[in-house]
Design a protein around this motif. Structure first.
Motif, PDB file in Angstrom:
ATOM      1  N   GLN A 179       0.829  -1.202   0.000  1.00  0.00           N
ATOM      2  CA  GLN A 179       0.000   0.000   0.000  1.00  0.00           C
ATOM      3  C   GLN A 179       0.861   1.248   0.000  1.00  0.00           C
ATOM      4  O   GLN A 179       0.540   2.236  -0.666  1.00  0.00           O
ATOM      5  CB  GLN A 179      -0.933   0.006   1.212  1.00  0.00           C
ATOM      6  CG  GLN A 179      -2.014  -1.042   1.152  1.00  0.00           C
ATOM      7  CD  GLN A 179      -2.769  -1.159   2.462  1.00  0.00           C
ATOM      8  OE1 GLN A 179      -2.230  -0.914   3.533  1.00  0.00           O
ATOM      9  NE2 GLN A 179      -4.037  -1.540   2.365  1.00  0.00           N
ATOM     10  N   GLU A 180       1.953   1.213   0.731  1.00  0.00           N
ATOM     11  CA  GLU A 180       2.872   2.354   0.777  1.00  0.00           C
ATOM     12  C   GLU A 180       3.484   2.595  -0.602  1.00  0.00           C
ATOM     13  O   GLU A 180       3.572   3.725  -1.067  1.00  0.00           O
ATOM     14  CB  GLU A 180       3.977   2.092   1.809  1.00  0.00           C
ATOM     15  CG  GLU A 180       4.885   3.263   2.036  1.00  0.00           C
ATOM     16  CD  GLU A 180       4.190   4.447   2.665  1.00  0.00           C
ATOM     17  OE1 GLU A 180       4.561   5.585   2.299  1.00  0.00           O
ATOM     18  OE2 GLU A 180       3.294   4.264   3.496  1.00  0.00           O
ATOM     19  N   ARG A 181       3.886   1.501  -1.264  1.00  0.00           N
ATOM     20  CA  ARG A 181       4.460   1.607  -2.604  1.00  0.00           C
ATOM     21  C   ARG A 181       3.432   2.171  -3.585  1.00  0.00           C
ATOM     22  O   ARG A 181       3.759   3.018  -4.417  1.00  0.00           O
ATOM     23  CB  ARG A 181       4.961   0.244  -3.069  1.00  0.00           C
ATOM     24  CG  ARG A 181       5.583   0.255  -4.446  1.00  0.00           C
ATOM     25  CD  ARG A 181       6.417  -0.997  -4.682  1.00  0.00           C
ATOM     26  NE  ARG A 181       6.766  -1.191  -6.062  1.00  0.00           N
ATOM     27  CZ  ARG A 181       7.629  -0.466  -6.748  1.00  0.00           C
ATOM     28  NH1 ARG A 181       8.244   0.530  -6.162  1.00  0.00           N
ATOM     29  NH2 ARG A 181       7.899  -0.729  -8.012  1.00  0.00           N
ATOM     30  N   ILE A 182       2.194   1.712  -3.481  1.00  0.00           N
ATOM     31  CA  ILE A 182       1.130   2.222  -4.357  1.00  0.00           C
ATOM     32  C   ILE A 182       0.937   3.718  -4.137  1.00  0.00           C
ATOM     33  O   ILE A 182       0.800   4.482  -5.095  1.00  0.00           O
ATOM     34  CB  ILE A 182      -0.183   1.438  -4.135  1.00  0.00           C
ATOM     35  CG1 ILE A 182      -0.041   0.020  -4.691  1.00  0.00           C
ATOM     36  CG2 ILE A 182      -1.369   2.157  -4.764  1.00  0.00           C
ATOM     37  CD1 ILE A 182      -1.168  -0.911  -4.318  1.00  0.00           C
ATOM     38  N   SER A 183       0.938   4.158  -2.882  1.00  0.00           N
ATOM     39  CA  SER A 183       0.780   5.582  -2.574  1.00  0.00           C
ATOM     40  C   SER A 183       1.896   6.414  -3.195  1.00  0.00           C
ATOM     41  O   SER A 183       1.652   7.487  -3.763  1.00  0.00           O
ATOM     42  CB  SER A 183       0.763   5.810  -1.068  1.00  0.00           C
ATOM     43  OG  SER A 183      -0.343   5.201  -0.478  1.00  0.00           O
ATOM     44  N   ILE A 184       3.118   5.911  -3.098  1.00  0.00           N
ATOM     45  CA  ILE A 184       4.260   6.631  -3.679  1.00  0.00           C
ATOM     46  C   ILE A 184       4.129   6.720  -5.188  1.00  0.00           C
ATOM     47  O   ILE A 184       4.338   7.778  -5.786  1.00  0.00           O
ATOM     48  CB  ILE A 184       5.586   5.936  -3.269  1.00  0.00           C
ATOM     49  CG1 ILE A 184       5.838   6.124  -1.767  1.00  0.00           C
ATOM     50  CG2 ILE A 184       6.765   6.478  -4.081  1.00  0.00           C
ATOM     51  CD1 ILE A 184       6.944   5.258  -1.208  1.00  0.00           C
ATOM     52  N   LEU A 185       3.761   5.602  -5.814  1.00  0.00           N
ATOM     53  CA  LEU A 185       3.616   5.594  -7.269  1.00  0.00           C
ATOM     54  C   LEU A 185       2.469   6.491  -7.736  1.00  0.00           C
ATOM     55  O   LEU A 185       2.575   7.162  -8.771  1.00  0.00           O
ATOM     56  CB  LEU A 185       3.420   4.168  -7.774  1.00  0.00           C
ATOM     57  CG  LEU A 185       4.638   3.245  -7.627  1.00  0.00           C
ATOM     58  CD1 LEU A 185       4.267   1.815  -7.987  1.00  0.00           C
ATOM     59  CD2 LEU A 185       5.796   3.734  -8.475  1.00  0.00           C
TER      60      LEU A 185
END
Length: 99
Positions: free
Chosen positions: A67-73
């Motif tokens: 989820q953190e990676r998705i937010s960054i992307l």
């Protein structure tokens, strides 16, 4: 009469979870810590699910690493879209001034 909520800090929760992994008698540990068994199990589950992102403060949302990676992307994508719009406007302005 209202019940006052205890504020328990992140360090205490992390330590309680670690102790619960080492101890066999959870009911004794719960009495020593002064928390409920349900609360300790909740912390344990949260620690398992979110790992290092467990027990956030100040209303921050807990996120899994994915989820953190998705937010960054998503943020990078939004920034890129804004840049594209700016470049489109700049092209329009420069093409008008050339004529």
């Amino acid at each position: 009469m209202t019940k006052v909520r205890k504020k328990i800090d992140r360090t205490f929760k992390e330590r309680a979870v670690e102790l619960s992994k080492d101890r066999k008698n959870i009911s004794k540990l719960v009495r020593e810590l002064g928390v409920s068994a349900a609360q300790l199990y909740k912390w344990h589950k949260e620690s398992e699910e979110f790992g290092i992102g467990s027990f956030p403060r100040n209303g921050n949302v807990k996120k899994t690493p994915e989820q953190e990676r998705i937010s960054i992307l998503e943020k990078k994508l939004k920034d890129s879209e804004v840049e594209i719009e700016i470049l489109k406007k700049a092209i329009g302005i420069f093409s008008k001034s050339d004529q």
